[in-house]
Design a protein around this motif. Structure first.
Motif, PDB file in Angstrom:
ATOM      1  N   HIS A  66       0.890  -1.161   0.000  1.00 10.39           N
ATOM      2  CA  HIS A  66       0.000   0.000   0.000  1.00 10.39           C
ATOM      3  C   HIS A  66       0.931   1.214   0.000  1.00 10.39           C
ATOM      4  N   LEU A  67       1.177   1.801  -1.158  1.00 12.06           N
ATOM      5  CA  LEU A  67       2.195   2.851  -1.283  1.00 12.06           C
ATOM      6  C   LEU A  67       2.004   4.029  -0.328  1.00 12.06           C
ATOM      7  N   PRO A  68       0.787   4.550  -0.129  1.00 13.08           N
ATOM      8  CA  PRO A  68       0.657   5.699   0.775  1.00 13.08           C
ATOM      9  C   PRO A  68       1.065   5.415   2.224  1.00 13.08           C
ATOM     10  N   ARG A  69       1.156   4.160   2.602  1.00 13.97           N
ATOM     11  CA  ARG A  69       1.577   3.802   3.954  1.00 13.97           C
ATOM     12  C   ARG A  69       3.101   3.817   4.108  1.00 13.97           C
ATOM     13  N   LEU A  70       3.813   3.942   2.989  1.00 20.08           N
ATOM     14  CA  LEU A  70       5.276   3.917   3.009  1.00 20.08           C
ATOM     15  C   LEU A  70       5.849   5.329   3.006  1.00 20.08           C
ATOM     16  N   SER A  71       7.069   5.453   3.493  1.00 18.33           N
ATOM     17  CA  SER A  71       7.782   6.725   3.386  1.00 18.33           C
ATOM     18  C   SER A  71       8.077   6.990   1.914  1.00 18.33           C
ATOM     19  N   LYS A  72       8.407   8.223   1.612  1.00 19.61           N
ATOM     20  CA  LYS A  72       8.765   8.573   0.239  1.00 19.61           C
ATOM     21  C   LYS A  72       9.958   7.733  -0.220  1.00 19.61           C
ATOM     22  N   LYS A  73      10.940   7.551   0.653  1.00 19.85           N
ATOM     23  CA  LYS A  73      12.133   6.767   0.325  1.00 19.85           C
ATOM     24  C   LYS A  73      11.756   5.317   0.009  1.00 19.85           C
ATOM     25  N   ALA A  74      10.881   4.740   0.819  1.00 17.92           N
ATOM     26  CA  ALA A  74      10.463   3.347   0.604  1.00 17.92           C
ATOM     27  C   ALA A  74       9.633   3.217  -0.681  1.00 17.92           C
ATOM     28  N   GLN A  75       8.776   4.198  -0.943  1.00 19.89           N
ATOM     29  CA  GLN A  75       8.011   4.183  -2.195  1.00 19.89           C
ATOM     30  C   GLN A  75       8.955   4.208  -3.396  1.00 19.89           C
ATOM     31  N   THR A  96       5.911   2.652 -17.715  1.00 27.54           N
ATOM     32  CA  THR A  96       4.530   2.869 -17.297  1.00 27.54           C
ATOM     33  C   THR A  96       4.339   2.133 -15.976  1.00 27.54           C
ATOM     34  N   PHE A  97       3.222   2.412 -15.301  1.00 31.12           N
ATOM     35  CA  PHE A  97       3.057   1.914 -13.934  1.00 31.12           C
ATOM     36  C   PHE A  97       1.588   1.692 -13.637  1.00 31.12           C
ATOM     37  N   ALA A  98       1.319   0.738 -12.755  1.00 29.67           N
ATOM     38  CA  ALA A  98      -0.020   0.545 -12.197  1.00 29.67           C
ATOM     39  C   ALA A  98       0.116   0.519 -10.682  1.00 29.67           C
ATOM     40  N   TYR A  99      -0.703   1.306 -10.020  1.00 27.64           N
ATOM     41  CA  TYR A  99      -0.635   1.426  -8.556  1.00 27.64           C
ATOM     42  C   TYR A  99      -1.205   0.181  -7.888  1.00 27.64           C
ATOM     43  N   PRO A 100      -0.440  -0.477  -7.014  1.00 30.11           N
ATOM     44  CA  PRO A 100      -1.021  -1.584  -6.252  1.00 30.11           C
ATOM     45  C   PRO A 100      -2.240  -1.097  -5.454  1.00 30.11           C
ATOM     46  N   TYR A 101      -3.302  -1.839  -5.545  1.00 27.71           N
ATOM     47  CA  TYR A 101      -4.575  -1.499  -4.890  1.00 27.71           C
ATOM     48  C   TYR A 101      -5.151  -0.185  -5.413  1.00 27.71           C
ATOM     49  N   GLY A 102      -4.558   0.380  -6.452  1.00 27.03           N
ATOM     50  CA  GLY A 102      -5.005   1.663  -6.982  1.00 27.03           C
ATOM     51  C   GLY A 102      -4.638   2.842  -6.100  1.00 27.03           C
ATOM     52  N   GLU A 103      -3.773   2.629  -5.112  1.00 24.35           N
ATOM     53  CA  GLU A 103      -3.473   3.652  -4.096  1.00 24.35           C
ATOM     54  C   GLU A 103      -2.187   4.410  -4.397  1.00 24.35           C
ATOM     55  N   TYR A 104      -2.254   5.714  -4.186  1.00 20.01           N
ATOM     56  CA  TYR A 104      -1.082   6.570  -4.373  1.00 20.01           C
ATOM     57  C   TYR A 104      -1.314   7.866  -3.617  1.00 20.01           C
ATOM     58  N   ASN A 105      -0.275   8.658  -3.501  1.00 22.63           N
ATOM     59  CA  ASN A 105      -0.400   9.978  -2.899  1.00 22.63           C
ATOM     60  C   ASN A 105       0.487  10.955  -3.679  1.00 22.63           C
ATOM     61  N   ARG A 110       5.053  12.411  -7.527  1.00 22.79           N
ATOM     62  CA  ARG A 110       6.342  13.102  -7.725  1.00 22.79           C
ATOM     63  C   ARG A 110       7.440  12.108  -8.114  1.00 22.79           C
ATOM     64  N   ILE A 111       7.464  10.961  -7.463  1.00 25.56           N
ATOM     65  CA  ILE A 111       8.466   9.935  -7.773  1.00 25.56           C
ATOM     66  C   ILE A 111       8.327   9.493  -9.231  1.00 25.56           C
ATOM     67  N   LEU A 112       7.118   9.191  -9.639  1.00 23.42           N
ATOM     68  CA  LEU A 112       6.886   8.736 -11.010  1.00 23.42           C
ATOM     69  C   LEU A 112       7.256   9.825 -12.023  1.00 23.42           C
ATOM     70  N   ARG A 113       6.847  11.041 -11.739  1.00 24.52           N
ATOM     71  CA  ARG A 113       7.140  12.158 -12.640  1.00 24.52           C
ATOM     72  C   ARG A 113       8.645  12.355 -12.779  1.00 24.52           C
ATOM     73  N   LYS A 114       9.343  12.401 -11.648  1.00 24.00           N
ATOM     74  CA  LYS A 114      10.790  12.625 -11.654  1.00 24.00           C
ATOM     75  C   LYS A 114      11.526  11.483 -12.361  1.00 24.00           C
ATOM     76  N   ALA A 115      11.016  10.261 -12.250  1.00 25.10           N
ATOM     77  CA  ALA A 115      11.652   9.099 -12.877  1.00 25.10           C
ATOM     78  C   ALA A 115      11.299   8.955 -14.357  1.00 25.10           C
ATOM     79  N   PRO A 133      -5.037  13.350 -16.024  1.00 27.17           N
ATOM     80  CA  PRO A 133      -3.577  13.452 -15.855  1.00 27.17           C
ATOM     81  C   PRO A 133      -2.936  12.111 -16.226  1.00 27.17           C
ATOM     82  N   PRO A 134      -1.828  12.115 -16.962  1.00 22.98           N
ATOM     83  CA  PRO A 134      -1.250  10.856 -17.433  1.00 22.98           C
ATOM     84  C   PRO A 134      -0.802   9.904 -16.326  1.00 22.98           C
ATOM     85  N   LEU A 135      -0.592  10.411 -15.123  1.00 21.10           N
ATOM     86  CA  LEU A 135      -0.213   9.528 -14.021  1.00 21.10           C
ATOM     87  C   LEU A 135      -1.412   9.132 -13.158  1.00 21.10           C
TER      88      LEU A 135
END
Length: 161
Positions: A66-75, A96-105, A110-115, A133-135
Motif C-alpha cells: 500500500h504505497l501511501p503507507r510507506l515513506s517517500k524513500k520506501a516508495q 509505465t506503472f499501475a498502482y497496487p490497490y489503486g493507491e497513491y499519494n 512526484r516519484i513517477l514524474r521525476k523518474a 492526468p497521465p499519471l
C-alpha cells in the motif's frame, strides 16, 4: 483498447496468452517483481515469453505494498527497483506503472514524474482519456469473483457516459 493485467499471476501465461495470441491481441502486464518465481506467479522465462508475444511488461512495485503507507524513500525503492529489474531482464523500457490497490499519494506522483514514467493506471472506474492526468488514468477493472455480465454492464455504462 488496452488490456492490462496486474500482479503477475501464472495464469497470465498459461491461460490468457494463448487466448489473446489466437485473436492477435497484445496486452500490458504490470508485475510485482518480488513475487516472480513464487507459487501461483510467473517466472522470468514466462515473462520473456509474454514479452516475445508483444506484451508490454511494466512495474507494479517489488512487493505490492500500500504505497501511501510507506515513506517517500520506501516508495521510491519499491517503484524504481521493480522498474530496474524488468529493464535488466528484458532489455527494454518499463516506463509505465499501475498502482497496487489503486493507491497513491502526492509523493508517489512526484516519484513517477521525476523518474520519467509516461503514464500510470489507477483503479478509478471508467475509460482512460487524454483529459485525465497521465499519471492518474482510469481503468475498467474486471473482477474474477464477479459474473461476466457485471463486466459487460461496466463496459456498457462506460460507453454511454
Amino acid at each position: 483498447m488496452l488490456l492490462t493485467f496486474d500482479d503477475g499471476y501464472a495464469n497470465n501465461a498459461e491461460v490468457v496468452l494463448p487466448i489473446l495470441w489466437k485473436h492477435g491481441f497484445p496486452a500490458t502486464l504490470y508485475v510485482s517483481t518480488g513475487l516472480i518465481h513464487t507459487p501461483g506467479y510467473l517466472t522470468w522465462p514466462q515473462i520473456r515469453e509474454l514479452s516475445a508475444a508483444h506484451w508490454d511488461i511494466a512495474s507494479h512495485t517489488v512487493t505490492h505494498p500500500h504505497l501511501p503507507r510507506l515513506s517517500k524513500k520506501a516508495q521510491r525503492a519499491e517503484i524504481l527497483a521493480a522498474r530496474a529489474r524488468i529493464e535488466q531482464e528484458l532489455g527494454r523500457p518499463a516506463d509505465t506503472f499501475a498502482y497496487p490497490y489503486g493507491e497513491y499519494n502526492r509523493a508517489t506522483l512526484r516519484i513517477l514524474r521525476k523518474a520519467g514514467f509516461r503514464y500510470a493506471f489507477t483503479t478509478q472506474a471508467g475509460w482512460a482519456s487524454s483529459d485525465q492526468p497521465p499519471l492518474e488514468l482510469h481503468r475498467i477493472v474486471v473482477d474474477s469473483q464477479k459474473p461476466f455480465e457485471d463486466w459487460v454492464q461496466q463496459l456498457t455504462d462506460a460507453t454511454s457516459t
